[in-house]
Design a protein around this motif. Structure first.
Motif, short mmCIF file in Angstrom:
data_model
loop_
_atom_site.label_atom_id
_atom_site.label_comp_id
_atom_site.label_asym_id
_atom_site.label_seq_id
_atom_site.Cartn_x
_atom_site.Cartn_y
_atom_site.Cartn_z
N GLN A 184 0.96 -1.22 -0.07
CA GLN A 184 -0.04 0.12 0.06
C GLN A 184 0.78 1.30 -0.11
OE1 GLN A 184 -2.57 -0.14 3.21
NE2 GLN A 184 -3.68 -2.23 2.78
N ALA A 185 2.07 1.30 0.67
CA ALA A 185 2.96 2.51 0.81
C ALA A 185 3.37 2.44 -0.59
CB ALA A 185 4.05 2.24 1.92
N GLU A 186 3.74 1.45 -1.31
CA GLU A 186 4.39 1.78 -2.58
C GLU A 186 3.41 2.29 -3.57
OE1 GLU A 186 5.44 -2.39 -3.45
OE2 GLU A 186 7.41 -2.26 -2.43
N GLU A 187 2.06 1.88 -3.34
CA GLU A 187 1.12 2.39 -4.45
C GLU A 187 0.98 3.94 -4.14
OE1 GLU A 187 -0.05 0.98 -7.07
OE2 GLU A 187 1.41 -0.44 -6.72
N PHE A 188 0.70 4.29 -3.00
CA PHE A 188 -0.06 5.54 -2.63
C PHE A 188 1.38 6.54 -2.78
CE2 PHE A 188 -3.56 4.09 -0.68
CZ PHE A 188 -4.48 5.27 -0.64
N THR A 189 2.57 6.00 -2.32
CA THR A 189 3.56 7.07 -2.49
C THR A 189 4.04 7.55 -4.21
OG1 THR A 189 5.25 5.41 -2.24
CG2 THR A 189 4.78 6.60 -0.40
N LYS A 190 3.65 6.45 -5.04
CA LYS A 190 3.62 6.56 -6.45
C LYS A 190 2.95 7.75 -6.86
CE LYS A 190 4.89 2.00 -7.70
NZ LYS A 190 4.33 0.75 -8.40
N SER A 191 1.81 8.00 -6.26
CA SER A 191 0.72 8.72 -6.83
C SER A 191 0.26 10.04 -5.90
CB SER A 191 -0.67 8.17 -7.10
OG SER A 191 -0.25 6.69 -7.69
N VAL A 192 0.71 9.87 -4.75
CA VAL A 192 0.45 11.05 -3.71
C VAL A 192 1.66 11.37 -3.35
CG1 VAL A 192 -0.93 11.58 -1.82
CG2 VAL A 192 -1.96 9.95 -3.44
N GLU A 193 1.73 12.87 -3.05
CA GLU A 193 2.82 13.18 -2.36
C GLU A 193 2.86 13.25 -0.85
OE1 GLU A 193 4.03 17.28 -3.76
OE2 GLU A 193 3.03 16.95 -5.63
N VAL A 194 3.27 11.89 -0.40
CA VAL A 194 3.22 11.55 1.02
C VAL A 194 4.34 12.20 1.86
CG1 VAL A 194 2.96 9.67 2.82
CG2 VAL A 194 1.76 9.45 0.53
N THR A 195 4.08 12.83 2.75
CA THR A 195 5.21 13.39 3.53
C THR A 195 5.67 12.51 4.71
OG1 THR A 195 3.89 14.93 4.79
CG2 THR A 195 4.73 15.72 2.75
N GLY A 196 4.52 11.78 5.33
CA GLY A 196 4.84 10.89 6.44
C GLY A 196 4.07 9.62 6.64
N LEU A 197 4.46 8.69 7.33
CA LEU A 197 3.61 7.18 7.34
C LEU A 197 3.21 7.37 8.93
CD1 LEU A 197 6.04 4.90 5.60
CD2 LEU A 197 3.89 6.38 4.50
N VAL A 198 2.01 6.71 9.03
CA VAL A 198 1.45 6.26 10.38
C VAL A 198 1.13 4.92 10.48
CG1 VAL A 198 -0.39 6.81 12.08
CG2 VAL A 198 0.18 8.63 10.66
N LEU A 199 1.73 4.26 11.30
CA LEU A 199 1.49 2.90 11.39
C LEU A 199 0.66 2.34 12.68
CD1 LEU A 199 4.93 1.48 10.31
CD2 LEU A 199 2.88 0.64 9.39
N THR A 200 -0.75 1.80 12.19
CA THR A 200 -1.53 1.60 13.20
C THR A 200 -1.73 0.12 13.91
OG1 THR A 200 -3.42 1.28 11.99
CG2 THR A 200 -3.03 3.56 12.61
N LYS A 201 -2.46 -0.06 15.01
CA LYS A 201 -2.53 -1.41 15.49
C LYS A 201 -1.45 -2.18 15.87
CE LYS A 201 -6.87 -1.27 12.45
NZ LYS A 201 -7.53 -1.94 11.40
N LEU A 202 -0.31 -1.42 16.17
CA LEU A 202 0.80 -2.26 16.74
C LEU A 202 0.55 -2.90 17.77
CD1 LEU A 202 3.67 0.40 16.11
CD2 LEU A 202 3.54 -2.05 15.12
N ASP A 203 -0.40 -2.85 18.77
CA ASP A 203 -0.49 -3.41 20.07
C ASP A 203 -1.46 -4.52 19.87
OD1 ASP A 203 -2.62 -1.77 18.96
OD2 ASP A 203 -3.97 -2.59 20.81
N GLY A 204 -1.89 -4.90 18.51
CA GLY A 204 -2.70 -6.09 18.41
C GLY A 204 -2.04 -7.23 17.43
N THR A 205 -0.85 -6.92 17.25
CA THR A 205 -0.15 -7.94 16.38
C THR A 205 1.12 -8.33 16.53
OG1 THR A 205 0.50 -8.01 13.93
CG2 THR A 205 0.57 -5.96 14.84
#
Length: 320
Positions: free
Chosen positions: A252-273
């Protein structure tokens, strides 16, 4: 102890708790890998490679870690497998800390723009709306005025969910009816922010569209409209990823960063995995920094990503 000191102490505790599943899984596998071995050979390194890949560290990052471990073993000559555990931890830590971008600014830090406009993107189900609510809460607790914009108009539930989180965070929300033009909602939100002298604006966006139009084109339109209302907006584009999806998050990061000028990432749900190793891979593979991580369901359980604190919590020891 002051308010922010208590917050930081709690963040440290929640990070350690949130990474418990990953820590138990990764360290348990490492211990089993080296048990009974008396030398670091190709077999051990092959098993280490498989362990890291299956822990969702990612192929590219795994190969980098293996290379570092091989160099360390060659340099130190007589390395026993009892020392391998410590070496692996050290090399993963150094991989994350070498050439690391600066730690993101604290929520109470001065803002470079006013209003400071944050656009949040990501597929449905990754915790995007929840992240926006938690982000709004942290900024408000730091003394900033915050306004949310419900520009995910293609899903009626998205507007309702954002309303709930806005109420929890104690911040106002600009919305229109389901199916309204998302760019118009963003425009109205920024206009309201300027008239109300708001510090931070956070705009939600769709994770998919019900129309034939492309999602990326829609996001680009929202950006253009915001830029006409506030110079330089959006000043931050955050891509939200679900850590529990492992390698899917990287795709998903690869796809979005190709098309959108993403400046930062947020990683969720670390507690459940137990897939927290994904943070190591994403932090190493993408030039875009991980800025925030979600480590629980409570409204305060979003924190600034601190690489050193993450490594210490992952391996259960302080770095020298």
């Amino acid at each position: 102890m002051g308010f922010f000191d208590r917050f930081r102490k709690r963040d440290k505790e929640r990070l350690e708790e949130g990474l418990e599943k990953t820590r138990t899984s990764l360290l348990g596998k490492l211990d089993r890998l080296i048990r009974g071995k008396d030398q670091v050979d190709d077999e051990v390194l092959d098993q280490l490679e498989e362990l890291l890949i299956t822990s969702d560290v990612g192929v590219k990052t795994t190969l980098e870690i293996i290379r570092r471990v091989e160099e360390r073993v060659a340099r130190d000559k007589y390395v026993s497998t009892s020392e391998l555990n410590a070496i692996i931890r050290d090399e993963i830590a150094q991989l994350l800390l070498d050439h690391a971008p600066e730690r993101p600014a604290d929520f109470d830090a001065p803002l470079p723009h006013k209003p400071y406009v944050i656009m949040v993107v990501g597929v449905n189900g990754v915790g995007k709306t929840t992240t926006i609510g938690k982000l709004a809460y942290r900024y408000r607790e730091a003394g900033k005025s915050v306004l949310l914009g419900a520009a995910d108009t293609f899903r009626a539930a998205a507007i309702e969910q954002l309303e709930i989180w806005a109420e929890r965070a104690g911040v106002p929300l600009i919305k229109q009816h389901p199916g309204a033009d998302p760019a118009a909602v963003a425009f109205d939100t920024l206009a309201a922010a300027r008239s109300r002298d708001v510090d931070v604006v956070i705009i939600d966006t769709a994770g998919r569209l019900h129309t034939k139009g492309g999602l990326m084109e829609e996001l680009a339109k929202i950006r253009r409209v915001m830029g006409r209302q506030v110079e330089g907006a959006p000043h931050e584009v955050l891509l939200v990823l679900d850590a529990s999806t492992g390698q899917n998050a990287i795709r998903q990061a690869e796809e979005f960063t190709k098309s959108v000028e993403v400046t930062g990432l947020v990683l969720t749900k670390l507690d459940g995995t137990a897939k927290g190793g994904i943070v190591i891979g994403i932090s190493n593979e993408f030039k875009i920094p991980v800025k925030y991580i979600g480590v629980g369901e409570k409204i305060e359980d979003l924190q600034i990503f601190d690489r050193r604190a993450f490594v210490e919590a992952l391996f259960g020891k302080e770095l020298v």
